[in-house]
Design a protein around this motif. Structure first.
Motif, PDB file in Angstrom:
ATOM      1  N   HIS A 104      -9.170  10.151  -3.296  1.00 58.39           N
ATOM      2  CA  HIS A 104     -10.072   9.046  -2.978  1.00 58.39           C
ATOM      3  C   HIS A 104      -9.324   7.716  -2.979  1.00 58.39           C
ATOM      4  N   ALA A 105      -8.432   7.543  -3.965  1.00 59.94           N
ATOM      5  CA  ALA A 105      -7.656   6.302  -4.040  1.00 59.94           C
ATOM      6  C   ALA A 105      -6.707   6.169  -2.853  1.00 59.94           C
ATOM      7  N   ILE A 106      -6.008   7.249  -2.515  1.00 59.57           N
ATOM      8  CA  ILE A 106      -5.078   7.214  -1.380  1.00 59.57           C
ATOM      9  C   ILE A 106      -5.807   6.844  -0.096  1.00 59.57           C
ATOM     10  N   LYS A 107      -7.005   7.393   0.085  1.00 57.47           N
ATOM     11  CA  LYS A 107      -7.786   7.137   1.301  1.00 57.47           C
ATOM     12  C   LYS A 107      -8.262   5.691   1.382  1.00 57.47           C
ATOM     13  N   ASN A 108      -8.560   5.083   0.245  1.00 58.66           N
ATOM     14  CA  ASN A 108      -9.242   3.782   0.249  1.00 58.66           C
ATOM     15  C   ASN A 108      -8.400   2.606  -0.230  1.00 58.66           C
ATOM     16  N   ILE A 109      -7.197   2.879  -0.707  1.00 56.81           N
ATOM     17  CA  ILE A 109      -6.421   1.828  -1.362  1.00 56.81           C
ATOM     18  C   ILE A 109      -6.134   0.656  -0.429  1.00 56.81           C
ATOM     19  N   LYS A 159       0.839  -1.194   0.000  1.00 54.94           N
ATOM     20  CA  LYS A 159       0.000   0.000   0.000  1.00 54.94           C
ATOM     21  C   LYS A 159       0.878   1.250   0.000  1.00 54.94           C
ATOM     22  N   ALA A 160       1.908   1.265   0.827  1.00 55.63           N
ATOM     23  CA  ALA A 160       2.778   2.438   0.944  1.00 55.63           C
ATOM     24  C   ALA A 160       3.452   2.773  -0.383  1.00 55.63           C
ATOM     25  N   GLN A 161       3.889   1.756  -1.110  1.00 57.58           N
ATOM     26  CA  GLN A 161       4.545   1.999  -2.403  1.00 57.58           C
ATOM     27  C   GLN A 161       3.577   2.613  -3.416  1.00 57.58           C
ATOM     28  N   ARG A 162       2.363   2.121  -3.441  1.00 57.04           N
ATOM     29  CA  ARG A 162       1.383   2.646  -4.387  1.00 57.04           C
ATOM     30  C   ARG A 162       0.955   4.060  -3.992  1.00 57.04           C
ATOM     31  N   VAL A 163       0.744   4.270  -2.694  1.00 53.71           N
ATOM     32  CA  VAL A 163       0.355   5.600  -2.216  1.00 53.71           C
ATOM     33  C   VAL A 163       1.437   6.621  -2.543  1.00 53.71           C
ATOM     34  N   LYS A 164       2.706   6.224  -2.401  1.00 48.43           N
ATOM     35  CA  LYS A 164       3.819   7.148  -2.693  1.00 48.43           C
ATOM     36  C   LYS A 164       3.770   7.604  -4.154  1.00 48.43           C
ATOM     37  N   GLY A 213     -20.217   1.099 -24.145  1.00 46.69           N
ATOM     38  CA  GLY A 213     -19.024   0.735 -23.397  1.00 46.69           C
ATOM     39  C   GLY A 213     -19.075  -0.638 -22.761  1.00 46.69           C
ATOM     40  N   ILE A 214     -17.907  -1.071 -22.319  1.00 45.00           N
ATOM     41  CA  ILE A 214     -17.745  -2.352 -21.628  1.00 45.00           C
ATOM     42  C   ILE A 214     -16.843  -2.117 -20.425  1.00 45.00           C
ATOM     43  N   GLY A 215     -17.287  -2.534 -19.256  1.00 48.27           N
ATOM     44  CA  GLY A 215     -16.482  -2.354 -18.053  1.00 48.27           C
ATOM     45  C   GLY A 215     -16.779  -1.024 -17.384  1.00 48.27           C
ATOM     46  N   LYS A 216     -16.298  -0.874 -16.160  1.00 51.70           N
ATOM     47  CA  LYS A 216     -16.576   0.314 -15.356  1.00 51.70           C
ATOM     48  C   LYS A 216     -15.272   0.948 -14.868  1.00 51.70           C
ATOM     49  N   ALA A 217     -15.393   2.232 -14.499  1.00 51.63           N
ATOM     50  CA  ALA A 217     -14.226   2.983 -14.043  1.00 51.63           C
ATOM     51  C   ALA A 217     -14.596   3.823 -12.829  1.00 51.63           C
ATOM     52  N   HIS A 218     -13.569   4.506 -12.292  1.00 54.83           N
ATOM     53  CA  HIS A 218     -13.679   5.429 -11.152  1.00 54.83           C
ATOM     54  C   HIS A 218     -13.686   4.681  -9.816  1.00 54.83           C
ATOM     55  N   GLY A 219     -12.981   5.259  -8.856  1.00 59.40           N
ATOM     56  CA  GLY A 219     -12.971   4.724  -7.502  1.00 59.40           C
ATOM     57  C   GLY A 219     -12.602   3.256  -7.462  1.00 59.40           C
ATOM     58  N   LYS A 220     -13.297   2.510  -6.621  1.00 58.34           N
ATOM     59  CA  LYS A 220     -13.011   1.079  -6.498  1.00 58.34           C
ATOM     60  C   LYS A 220     -13.260   0.351  -7.815  1.00 58.34           C
ATOM     61  N   PHE A 221     -14.214   0.850  -8.622  1.00 63.54           N
ATOM     62  CA  PHE A 221     -14.521   0.183  -9.885  1.00 63.54           C
ATOM     63  C   PHE A 221     -13.360   0.312 -10.868  1.00 63.54           C
ATOM     64  N   GLY A 222     -12.646   1.441 -10.820  1.00 69.59           N
ATOM     65  CA  GLY A 222     -11.438   1.586 -11.627  1.00 69.59           C
ATOM     66  C   GLY A 222     -10.333   0.668 -11.138  1.00 69.59           C
ATOM     67  N   PHE A 223     -10.182   0.567  -9.809  1.00 67.64           N
ATOM     68  CA  PHE A 223      -9.217  -0.362  -9.221  1.00 67.64           C
ATOM     69  C   PHE A 223      -9.508  -1.793  -9.677  1.00 67.64           C
TER      70      PHE A 223
END
Length: 470
Positions: free
Chosen positions: A75-80, A25-30, A419-429
């Motif tokens: 949002h990603a940093i908070k929830n990753i 998590k720390a590496q991705r947040v950085k 479209g196909i698939g979803k994006a944003h927030g957890k859905f992008g993850f």
């Protein structure tokens, strides 16, 4: 195009992606914090680059490009941490003794092909999701917005190592060459026509895809809607970025009894936003321009075809090719034989189509390819609930336009043609992650061992019980 460099970067990212499977998590947040720091320090450069490409007002860039991306990052940093954590799932009686989890592993090397209409947002937004998921990424920005593409290249060069993130600018041949590579995931934003090309290329390597496409997103206005409120929201949603928005209302379906009132309300809202001093919309500093002459001519062709076939211009229609200026245009008396009702407009032309009953409006929508978004305006929840239940679209927004794009907790994306698939927030993850099933079994006697061959009396008895009770 330097094919050798593309090959080298792809190979380096392939090797790096194996290491990133165990990234913390720390590496991705950085990485995300470094990205946000660069954006914060270079906001003025971002605004200037986008303005150079199609005269987008700085405030509009702040809202629709910089704020959106910064919000995605925060949002990603908070929830990753929560997103990365293995998810324990329940164990049925038939699996007693075992434990099961879902583990979210990075898919690997990803390709992001971004469009020109929101050139910063739609390149960096998917990158945030790729980084959060632990993937490497190659970005191919649009050649139609060269100043912004160069800025994205500079951002990536200054923040990341090429083995983690890289950018390749250029024409369609660059995208074509990249699509020949065996990426683990491809994230494409653009038209349905090019989406089919991307999907076909992905099929060669069985690469997974997220296709953020478009289509003709309708706005349905019921007779008991608040017309002033609806007009304000539709005018903003349609003409922000000069109508070059994939989720902009493409056309209006309005109950026949209020058509004239709506036209007045729309015209008033248009003048209030873009011509408050009566000096003409062309002089407004709050109205963007069409990206280039080719798209200006495309829009001019749509309008000319409509008027030749009987459409009436309520307001607008003026063009200044020297400035790529296309005046916001409201059309009535349109019909299905006009190109403006067949093609995605993707510009500042808004057709208005009257209907008699809600059934007629819903039938009209359902006869078209499924849209990316649908907007329903009414004070009656019964009406809006019918629209939601009886139509299919990527999203439905009730009594507003476009705002669902900013809601991190909602999936963003289309269905079928849109479209196909979803994006944003957890859905992008999740788009850039493989949801890997993990089952851990005990050693020794288990619930399944009595079912091993040879199938004697006990095995047959247990099988009958399973079929009857489970």
């Amino acid at each position: 195009m330097d094919k050798t460099q593309i090959d080298q970067v792809f190979d380096a990212q392939k090797a790096q992606s194996l290491k990133l499977r165990t990234s913390s998590k720390a590496q991705r947040v950085k990485k995300l914090e470094d990205l946000q720091s660069w954006i914060d320090a270079n906001q003025d450069d971002i605004r200037k680059a986008i303005f150079s490409d199609f005269k987008k007002p700085f405030t509009e860039t702040n809202i629709s490009e910089i704020f959106v991306v910064n919000s995605d990052i925060k949002h990603a940093i908070k929830n990753i941490g929560d997103w990365m954590s293995p998810e324990k799932v329940s164990t049925p009686l038939t699996m007693l003794g075992s434990r099961s989890f879902i583990e979210y592993e990075p898919k690997g090397v990803s390709l992001i092909i971004s469009p020109w209409n929101y050139p910063f947002n739609l390149a960096i937004g998917p990158l945030v999701s790729a980084i959060a998921a632990g993937c490497t990424a190659i970005i191919k920005p649009s050649e139609l917005t060269p100043h912004t593409s160069a800025l994205i290249r500079r951002l990536v060069d200054e923040v990341f190592e090429s083995q983690d993130v890289a950018v390749f600018e250029g024409e369609a041949d660059v995208a074509q060459y990249l699509l020949g590579k065996p990426f683990d995931h491809i994230f494409f934003t653009g038209s349905p026509a090019i989406g089919k090309v991307v999907m076909k290329a992905a099929a060669e390597h069985l690469s997974s895809v997220t296709l953020e496409l478009g289509g003709k997103s309708p706005a349905i206005i019921d007779s008991n809607a608040d017309l002033k409120d609806a007009a304000d929201k539709i005018i903003w949603g349609k003409f922000v970025n000069c109508g070059q928005t994939c989720i902009a209302p493409d056309y209006i379906l309005v109950q026949n009894s209020i058509t004239e009132q709506l036209v007045v309300a729309l015209t008033d809202a248009l003048n209030k936003m873009y011509n408050p001093k009566g000096k003409g919309i062309e002089k407004s500093k709050d109205y963007a321009r069409i990206v280039n002459g080719k798209h200006l001519q495309r829009l001019h062709r749509l309008l000319a075809d409509a008027t030749e076939k009987g459409a009436r211009i309520i307001t607008g229609g003026q063009v200044n090719s020297n400035e790529n200026y296309f005046e916001p245009t409201l059309l009535t008396d349109v019909n299905a034989g006009m190109l403006v009702m067949q093609e995605e407009i993707f510009g500042p032309i808004l057709p208005i189509v009257p209907y008699e009953s809600l059934d007629e409006a819903i039938t009209y929508v359902n006869a078209q390819p499924k849209p990316l978004a649908l907007y329903a305006f009414s004070k009656s929840s019964d009406i809006t609930d019918q629209v939601i239940a009886r139509t299919s679209s990527g999203a439905v927004v009730v009594n507003d336009c476009v705002l669902h794009y900013l809601q991190h907790e909602l999936p963003f994306g289309g269905v079928n043609n849109s479209g196909i698939g979803k994006a944003h927030g957890k859905f992008g993850f999740l788009a850039f992650s493989n949801e890997k099933a993990i089952l851990k079994q005990r050693i020794g006697l288990t619930g399944s061992k009595p079912l091993y061959p040879p199938y004697g009396f006990a095995g047959k008895k247990i099988t009958k019980l399973l079929l009857k009770w489970f």
